[in-house]
Design an enzyme around this catalytic site. Sequence first.
Site, PDB file in Angstrom:
ATOM      1  N   SER A  16     -19.744 -52.011  -7.393  1.00 34.92           N
ATOM      2  CA  SER A  16     -20.900 -51.148  -7.694  1.00 34.92           C
ATOM      3  C   SER A  16     -21.088 -50.969  -9.197  1.00 34.92           C
ATOM      4  O   SER A  16     -22.205 -51.096  -9.713  1.00 34.92           O
ATOM      5  CB  SER A  16     -20.697 -49.770  -7.067  1.00 34.92           C
ATOM      6  OG  SER A  16     -20.403 -49.895  -5.702  1.00 34.92           O
ATOM      7  N   GLU A  36     -16.454 -62.864 -10.282  1.00 32.74           N
ATOM      8  CA  GLU A  36     -15.986 -62.206  -9.051  1.00 32.74           C
ATOM      9  C   GLU A  36     -15.177 -63.201  -8.233  1.00 32.74           C
ATOM     10  O   GLU A  36     -15.604 -64.334  -8.014  1.00 32.74           O
ATOM     11  CB  GLU A  36     -17.189 -61.684  -8.249  1.00 32.74           C
ATOM     12  CG  GLU A  36     -16.854 -61.106  -6.893  1.00 32.74           C
ATOM     13  CD  GLU A  36     -15.827 -59.959  -6.937  1.00 32.74           C
ATOM     14  OE1 GLU A  36     -16.076 -58.965  -7.627  1.00 32.74           O
ATOM     15  OE2 GLU A  36     -14.769 -60.083  -6.285  1.00 32.74           O
ATOM     16  N   LYS A  52     -17.892 -48.346   6.575  1.00 29.80           N
ATOM     17  CA  LYS A  52     -17.310 -47.091   7.092  1.00 29.80           C
ATOM     18  C   LYS A  52     -18.412 -46.211   7.701  1.00 29.80           C
ATOM     19  O   LYS A  52     -18.288 -45.717   8.819  1.00 29.80           O
ATOM     20  CB  LYS A  52     -16.587 -46.372   5.950  1.00 29.80           C
ATOM     21  CG  LYS A  52     -15.952 -45.028   6.267  1.00 29.80           C
ATOM     22  CD  LYS A  52     -16.883 -43.845   6.136  1.00 29.80           C
ATOM     23  CE  LYS A  52     -17.648 -43.739   4.860  1.00 29.80           C
ATOM     24  NZ  LYS A  52     -16.874 -43.350   3.710  1.00 29.80           N
ATOM     25  N   ALA A 118     -10.738 -64.161 -13.107  1.00 35.75           N
ATOM     26  CA  ALA A 118     -10.850 -64.178 -14.565  1.00 35.75           C
ATOM     27  C   ALA A 118      -9.529 -63.778 -15.212  1.00 35.75           C
ATOM     28  O   ALA A 118      -8.797 -62.936 -14.689  1.00 35.75           O
ATOM     29  CB  ALA A 118     -11.942 -63.222 -15.007  1.00 35.75           C
ATOM     30  N   ARG A 201       2.035 -35.769   5.078  1.00 36.14           N
ATOM     31  CA  ARG A 201       3.314 -35.278   4.562  1.00 36.14           C
ATOM     32  C   ARG A 201       3.307 -33.810   4.137  1.00 36.14           C
ATOM     33  O   ARG A 201       4.337 -33.158   4.115  1.00 36.14           O
ATOM     34  CB  ARG A 201       3.765 -36.144   3.385  1.00 36.14           C
ATOM     35  CG  ARG A 201       2.851 -36.087   2.175  1.00 36.14           C
ATOM     36  CD  ARG A 201       3.359 -36.997   1.080  1.00 36.14           C
ATOM     37  NE  ARG A 201       2.439 -37.057  -0.046  1.00 36.14           N
ATOM     38  CZ  ARG A 201       2.646 -37.811  -1.125  1.00 36.14           C
ATOM     39  NH1 ARG A 201       3.706 -38.564  -1.207  1.00 36.14           N
ATOM     40  NH2 ARG A 201       1.769 -37.811  -2.110  1.00 36.14           N
ATOM     41  N   ARG A 207      -5.971 -32.218   0.397  1.00 32.28           N
ATOM     42  CA  ARG A 207      -5.587 -31.506  -0.826  1.00 32.28           C
ATOM     43  C   ARG A 207      -6.727 -31.631  -1.842  1.00 32.28           C
ATOM     44  O   ARG A 207      -7.325 -32.695  -1.993  1.00 32.28           O
ATOM     45  CB  ARG A 207      -4.302 -32.132  -1.391  1.00 32.28           C
ATOM     46  CG  ARG A 207      -3.704 -31.405  -2.542  1.00 32.28           C
ATOM     47  CD  ARG A 207      -2.265 -31.839  -2.734  1.00 32.28           C
ATOM     48  NE  ARG A 207      -2.109 -33.268  -2.972  1.00 32.28           N
ATOM     49  CZ  ARG A 207      -2.300 -33.851  -4.158  1.00 32.28           C
ATOM     50  NH1 ARG A 207      -2.664 -33.148  -5.204  1.00 32.28           N
ATOM     51  NH2 ARG A 207      -2.128 -35.159  -4.285  1.00 32.28           N
ATOM     52  N   HIS A 438     -36.825 -23.140   8.658  1.00 35.08           N
ATOM     53  CA  HIS A 438     -36.367 -22.635   9.941  1.00 35.08           C
ATOM     54  C   HIS A 438     -36.864 -23.498  11.081  1.00 35.08           C
ATOM     55  O   HIS A 438     -38.016 -23.915  11.057  1.00 35.08           O
ATOM     56  CB  HIS A 438     -36.889 -21.193  10.110  1.00 35.08           C
ATOM     57  CG  HIS A 438     -36.301 -20.515  11.290  1.00 35.08           C
ATOM     58  ND1 HIS A 438     -34.972 -20.147  11.362  1.00 35.08           N
ATOM     59  CD2 HIS A 438     -36.866 -20.148  12.462  1.00 35.08           C
ATOM     60  CE1 HIS A 438     -34.749 -19.567  12.526  1.00 35.08           C
ATOM     61  NE2 HIS A 438     -35.879 -19.565  13.217  1.00 35.08           N
TER      62      HIS A 438
HETATM   63  P1  NDP Z   1      -6.502 -40.115  -1.413  1.00 30.18           P
HETATM   64  O1  NDP Z   1      -5.862 -40.168  -2.743  1.00 30.18           O
HETATM   65  O2  NDP Z   1      -7.735 -39.326  -1.223  1.00 30.18           O
HETATM   66  O3  NDP Z   1      -5.442 -39.620  -0.334  1.00 30.18           O
HETATM   67  C1  NDP Z   1      -4.197 -40.220  -0.216  1.00 30.18           C
HETATM   68  C2  NDP Z   1      -3.423 -39.475   0.842  1.00 30.18           C
HETATM   69  O4  NDP Z   1      -2.225 -40.151   1.098  1.00 30.18           O
HETATM   70  C3  NDP Z   1      -3.073 -38.073   0.422  1.00 30.18           C
HETATM   71  O5  NDP Z   1      -3.154 -37.250   1.541  1.00 30.18           O
HETATM   72  C4  NDP Z   1      -1.643 -38.228  -0.081  1.00 30.18           C
HETATM   73  O6  NDP Z   1      -0.880 -37.050   0.095  1.00 30.18           O
HETATM   74  C5  NDP Z   1      -1.118 -39.279   0.870  1.00 30.18           C
HETATM   75  N1  NDP Z   1      -0.044 -40.054   0.276  1.00 30.18           N
HETATM   76  C6  NDP Z   1      -0.008 -40.654  -0.936  1.00 30.18           C
HETATM   77  N2  NDP Z   1       1.162 -41.298  -1.122  1.00 30.18           N
HETATM   78  C7  NDP Z   1       1.896 -41.099  -0.014  1.00 30.18           C
HETATM   79  C8  NDP Z   1       3.190 -41.494   0.384  1.00 30.18           C
HETATM   80  N3  NDP Z   1       3.958 -42.226  -0.411  1.00 30.18           N
HETATM   81  N4  NDP Z   1       3.636 -41.112   1.587  1.00 30.18           N
HETATM   82  C9  NDP Z   1       2.865 -40.363   2.394  1.00 30.18           C
HETATM   83  N5  NDP Z   1       1.625 -39.951   2.083  1.00 30.18           N
HETATM   84  C10 NDP Z   1       1.143 -40.315   0.890  1.00 30.18           C
HETATM   85  O7  NDP Z   1      -6.682 -41.639  -1.034  1.00 30.18           O
HETATM   86  P2  NDP Z   1      -7.513 -42.384   0.067  1.00 30.18           P
HETATM   87  O8  NDP Z   1      -6.738 -43.614   0.284  1.00 30.18           O
HETATM   88  O9  NDP Z   1      -7.854 -41.507   1.226  1.00 30.18           O
HETATM   89  O10 NDP Z   1      -8.866 -42.702  -0.707  1.00 30.18           O
HETATM   90  C11 NDP Z   1      -8.884 -43.191  -2.042  1.00 30.18           C
HETATM   91  C12 NDP Z   1     -10.086 -42.692  -2.765  1.00 30.18           C
HETATM   92  O11 NDP Z   1     -11.238 -43.375  -2.321  1.00 30.18           O
HETATM   93  C13 NDP Z   1     -10.395 -41.211  -2.521  1.00 30.18           C
HETATM   94  O12 NDP Z   1      -9.672 -40.372  -3.358  1.00 30.18           O
HETATM   95  C14 NDP Z   1     -11.864 -41.161  -2.816  1.00 30.18           C
HETATM   96  O13 NDP Z   1     -12.072 -40.942  -4.196  1.00 30.18           O
HETATM   97  C15 NDP Z   1     -12.364 -42.534  -2.425  1.00 30.18           C
HETATM   98  N6  NDP Z   1     -13.063 -42.464  -1.144  1.00 30.18           N
HETATM   99  C16 NDP Z   1     -14.227 -41.759  -1.054  1.00 30.18           C
HETATM  100  C17 NDP Z   1     -14.908 -41.652   0.134  1.00 30.18           C
HETATM  101  C18 NDP Z   1     -16.158 -40.857   0.222  1.00 30.18           C
HETATM  102  O14 NDP Z   1     -16.742 -40.561  -0.800  1.00 30.18           O
HETATM  103  N7  NDP Z   1     -16.598 -40.473   1.421  1.00 30.18           N
HETATM  104  C19 NDP Z   1     -14.420 -42.304   1.344  1.00 30.18           C
HETATM  105  C20 NDP Z   1     -13.190 -42.996   1.158  1.00 30.18           C
HETATM  106  C21 NDP Z   1     -12.548 -43.075  -0.042  1.00 30.18           C
HETATM  107  P3  NDP Z   1      -0.894 -35.852  -0.973  1.00 30.18           P
HETATM  108  O15 NDP Z   1      -2.165 -35.106  -0.778  1.00 30.18           O
HETATM  109  O16 NDP Z   1       0.308 -35.061  -0.580  1.00 30.18           O
HETATM  110  O17 NDP Z   1      -0.769 -36.468  -2.310  1.00 30.18           O
END
Ligand code: NDP
Length: 455
Positions: A16, A36, A52, A118, A201, A207, A438
């Site tokens: 993007s 690419e 998605k 690249a 976890r 979060r 409404h």
């Molecule tokens: P996120 O960073 O949002 O979430 C990762 C999750 O995995 C957290 O809950 C984290 O826990 C957990 N985690 C990380 N490392 C470990 C580990 N070693 N063991 C167990 N659990 C773990 O990543 P996502 O993969 O969900 O998405 C990546 C990014 O992509 C998002 O942050 C977002 O910016 C973007 N995205 C946006 C969307 C949208 O706009 N609708 C849709 C999908 C993705 P903890 O919280 O404890 O760190």
Amino acid sequence: MSENQNFDLIVIGAGSGGVRLARMSAQRGARVAIVESRYLGGTCVNVGCVPKKLFVYGAHVSEELEDAGGYGWHVPREQVGFDWPTLVANKNAEIERLNGVYRRLLDNAGVRVIEGSARLADANTVVVGDDRYQTRHITIATGSWPVVPELPGQECILTSNEMFYLPQLPRQAVVWGGGYIAVEFAGILAGLGVETTLLYRGEMFLRGFDDDVRRFTAEELTKKGIQLRFGVTIESVQPEGGHYNLSLSDGSRLTTGLVMAATGRRALTEGLGLTDVGVELTPSGHIRVDEHFQTNVPGITALGDVVGTPQLTPVAIAQAMVLSRRLFGDGQGEMDYNHIPTAVFCQPNIGTVGLTEAEARAAGHQVRVYRSEFKPMKYTLTGRQERCLMKLVVDGDSDRVLGAHMVGPDAGEIIQGLAVAIKAGATKAEFDATIGIHPTSAEEFVTMREPVADA
Ligand code: NDP
């Protein structure tokens, strides 16, 4: 070196952000190439936002069918069937169409598309296969890639990348993680009839989102039959026959048909030769840039997921507009990361913009909170127990609305409009003075009169 191997800008990565930068810069008269190695459109178009959302729509149809009876439609259960390969094939056809749209956009803008991987030879030379290209500027926009934590049996774990091309749906699935992708895929799988368990976890998933939103979403997902297990993580995965045995950190075991990790994404930087040309990375592995996307090497810039700013398509696109203007326009422009609205497309959706209640308090605001929970009108005839949450976080001194949060149908659509008001500095009094539409759910945002007593 021939004329057609000499550019003003070479963009590495046609996602993007990269595509927008290439197009905008070419339209400003620059000679631009984009390199690419995979697919045009990047994660968003191919294995992210777009497919998605199509899957989310597909999963939601099951609820529409269940609810139809309340409105007098007869949809006998035995006549309802779902065919996963059809959904995947139709999705694939749409993605191919979009790949073509991206190709035409680049061609029409006069951008040269170079297919391959690249590598930077120096700050003005990009190598692709046997070809060397000279350029005044290089921008790295290579994005990010899912990370699977290291553990025994890691190779059995899928990521969102593979989920988009699953040959068939399992009967049961485990989704590991508690962020956007985990919550969205848990909703998709459950909506399509898969018995779904989400393992996270920490004490409460999502979060960084408002605590009311997190609690409320957990309740709604539970009502939809998703098993939420918090405070637990996967220690090992063992394949056996057609399924997987999981050992969990609380000592329990779980057997399932599929394990998907949604445990974050890392910056895609390997193979680019960054260390050879001296481009610095941050401790998290992102490319280090200043507020104008400049790396420590003159002539090399970077943007999007690879620099560690919020991993959102509209953020990368906004960055590209700023960078193009700085490189080939009037040299001005700043990126504003405040008030980025975002949605999580679980069911019901989450939409959010601005500060959470906890963030507002931590920033020293005298916070007033307005909160409403109700059953959307659509479900009054159907017996569905789904509820909707709306919440405003207001600064008590200035009356400015600091944040708006929603869990409910079309939350993303609704919050987008509110984001304009909040970005413009709207006060709660201005929300109150706005006439509602409404009957909608959204009107609740302009009719919440009494602050929450316990806030
Ligand atoms: P996120 O960073 O949002 O979430 C990762 C999750 O995995 C957290 O809950 C984290 O826990 C957990 N985690 C990380 N490392 C470990 C580990 N070693 N063991 C167990 N659990 C773990 O990543 P996502 O993969 O969900 O998405 C990546 C990014 O992509 C998002 O942050 C977002 O910016 C973007 N995205 C946006 C969307 C949208 O706009 N609708 C849709 C999908 C993705 P903890 O919280 O404890 O760190």
